[in-house]
Write an enzyme that holds these catalytic residues in place. Structure first.
Site, PDB file in Angstrom:
ATOM      1  N   SER A   1      -6.631   9.200   6.067  1.00  0.00           N
ATOM      2  CA  SER A   1      -7.663   8.260   6.500  1.00  0.00           C
ATOM      3  C   SER A   1      -7.802   8.308   8.022  1.00  0.00           C
ATOM      4  CB  SER A   1      -7.320   6.834   6.069  1.00  0.00           C
ATOM      5  OG  SER A   1      -7.315   6.759   4.675  1.00  0.00           O
TER       6      SER A   1
ATOM      7  N   ILE B   1      -2.962   2.397   7.531  1.00  0.00           N
ATOM      8  CA  ILE B   1      -3.880   3.530   7.397  1.00  0.00           C
ATOM      9  C   ILE B   1      -3.065   4.819   7.293  1.00  0.00           C
ATOM     10  CG2 ILE B   1      -5.589   4.885   8.703  1.00  0.00           C
ATOM     11  CD1 ILE B   1      -6.643   2.125   9.721  1.00  0.00           C
ATOM     12  N   ASP B   2      -3.273   5.572   6.230  1.00  0.00           N
ATOM     13  CA  ASP B   2      -2.490   6.801   6.045  1.00  0.00           C
ATOM     14  C   ASP B   2      -3.076   7.940   6.886  1.00  0.00           C
ATOM     15  OD1 ASP B   2      -4.649   7.905   4.637  1.00  0.00           O
ATOM     16  OD2 ASP B   2      -3.778   7.509   2.676  1.00  0.00           O
ATOM     17  N   SER B   3      -2.364   9.055   6.910  1.00  0.00           N
ATOM     18  CA  SER B   3      -2.743  10.121   7.843  1.00  0.00           C
ATOM     19  C   SER B   3      -4.101  10.741   7.478  1.00  0.00           C
ATOM     20  CB  SER B   3      -1.657  11.196   7.898  1.00  0.00           C
ATOM     21  OG  SER B   3      -1.512  11.802   6.633  1.00  0.00           O
TER      22      SER B   3
END
Lengths: 82, 411
Positions: free
Chosen positions: A43, A39-41
């Site tokens: 998201s 999960i990227d920042s």
């Protein structure tokens, strides 16, 4: 009425699944949001914003970096209720 | 000189969720325009209660996370891109030689206004972090770039209702300039929002034929009273002919020339003599080494407005002269409404299909053609196009005086 950790986990898993497509069953205690769930920042910030609304809690920006695993987030949200 | 081949087509429109269903419905002369069932029509007192909404809703095709990360305009572009890319045989191409050019006329209006509602109702803390990446006008181009892994450049030339055509022109230039071997290009629009409808309504640009939505878009008919809002996306895969042939790709047609001009006349009204429009068509032909006598078919911009339709018809007559009597003119917005930034790309695909099948699609709802019309308008049923080498032109014009003509030739 405050929700139990189990209930918070279920609600959080629902948000994560909805936003990222990660299987809700994968969203469990020791999984890292970035390393395990990819999960990227952006998201992560979306999940935090939606969780604040769903659980009626405030998660300060400076706290988000401490929420490394799903368990960290569940514990923080459960403790922050009322 | 490099030739630009078209090897893949994709679209989602009020007539169908893909190219085959849209093309079939267009040849049948069906209408995709319906009464809106949204409660906001009555709530806000909209004077226009109908539009051409996509036949297949994006949520029927995309995953929930995809729906949440993209504005509806980007969702539709991605749906069309996936069809076009697969249709082209998912080309294997060096990412540094793969480009994207996708634009919309209005952009992420749903995302912007939903965020504004959230801000007003719940405060700043509830505004979602993806709001800006979703509302920015280059968002569809960026999502397409990410979808196919394009690293030669991603562009979003915005020119209102000429946007989709201008994006295709941009892709054409990327190939001619040697920047890319393959470019995914087109347009998209998803602006069936009460603010947009109210705003176009305030300009008196929209048809108010609320009792007959399917009959409301009637380009060149004497009783036309404005355009009909549409939504959707069209995407094509452009390739240098050399690259396409080397990989054994099927070539639908060629984009032989593009013509771009601007009126410098008015922010919304076209220049009354259609000089800029005629010049765009002439430049498109000249840049492809083509003559007006080669033109067999034109998909007109013709939106069904009182003033605009006849300006374009006069521009066509001035360019083609007597040959206009032998050029099949189709106004397909009669069937799906005006897709704004999506129109130029969707209608380009209809030109490409017309050339491939040698059938010019019909213009519906024309019960009494404007008496000043001096072109051969294809009405109600498709008409056969000549065999042999033919040219088909797609016209797209946008608020601001943007004129874009694309000249396609057979494979």
């Amino acid at each position: 009425m405050a929700l139990s950790e189990k209930e918070v986990l279920a609600g959080l898993a629902e948000i994560v699944a909805e936003e990222t497509g990660v299987d809700a069953a994968e969203v469990v205690g020791d999984k890292s949001f970035t390393d395990d769930l990819d999960i990227d920042s952006l998201s992560m910030m979306t999940i935090v914003t939606l969780a604040e609304e769903k659980f009626d809690v405030r998660i300060p920006d400076e706290e988000v970096k401490n929420l490394v695993t799903v368990g960290d987030a569940v514990a923080y949200i459960t403790g922050a209720q009322s | 000189m490099t030739k630009v081949a078209i090897t893949g087509l994709g679209m989602t429109t009020p007539l169908g969720g893909d190219v085959p269903s849209t093309w079939e419905a267009a040849l049948d002369g069906r209408s995709g325009v319906r009464t809106l069932d949204n409660d906001w029509v009555e709530k806000y007192g909209l004077e226009v209660s109908f539009a051409g909404q996509v036949a297949v809703r994006p949520e029927e095709v995309l995953t929930r996370p995809e729906m949440k990360r993209m504005d509806p305009s980007a969702q539709m572009a991605i749906i069309a891109t996936r069809e076009a890319w697969a249709n082209a045989g998912s080309p294997e191409v060096d990412p540094d030689r793969l480009g994207a050019a996708v634009s919309s006329g209005i952009g992420g209006v749903w995302t912007l206004l939903n965020a504004w509602d959230t801000l007003k109702e719940k405060g700043a803390a509830r505004v979602l972090p993806l709001t800006v990446p979703m509302l920015m006008p280059n968002s569809p181009a960026a999502y397409v770039e990410l979808e196919i892994g394009a690293r030669a450049g991603a562009h979003a030339p915005v020119s209102a209702c000429a946007s989709g055509a201008e994006a295709i022109a941009t892709g054409y230039r990327m190939i001619l300039e040697g920047r890319a071997d393959v470019v995914v290009a087109g347009g998209t629009e998803a602006a069936t929002h009460p603010v947009t409808l109210a705003s176009f309504g305030a300009m008196q640009a929209l048809s108010r034929r609320n009792d007959d939505p399917a009959g409301a878009s009637r380009p060149y008919d004497v009783t036309r009273d404005g355009f009909v809002m549409g939504e959707g996306s069209g995407i094509i895969v452009l390739e240098s002919e050399e690259f396409a042939k080397a990989r054994g790709a099927r070539i639908y047609a060629y984009l032989a020339g593009v013509g771009l001009t601007s009126d410098a006349y008015h922010i919304a009204a076209p220049e009354p003599n259609g000089r800029g429009q005629a010049r765009a068509m002439r430049l498109a032909l000249e840049s492809g080494g083509l003559s007006p006598q080669n033109v067999a078919h034109i998909n007109a911009h013709a939106t069904s407005t009182v003033v605009g339709d006849m300006i374009e018809a006069r521009a066509i007559r001035s360019l083609l002269g007597a040959h206009a009597d032998r050029t099949l003119l189709s106004a397909t917005k009669s069937m799906m409404g005006h897709l704004l930034g999506g129109a130029g790309a969707v209608e380009s695909i209809l030109v490409i299909k017309a050339i491939q099948d040698r059938k010019a699609p019909p213009t519906i709802n024309v019960t009494q053609p404007d008496p000043e019309l001096e072109v051969d308008l294809v009405c109600d049923i498709p008409r056969a196009m000549p065999q042999g080498d033919v040219v088909g032109i797609n016209n797209s014009f946008g608020f601001g005086g943007h004129n874009c003509a694309l000249a396609f030739t057979n494979a």
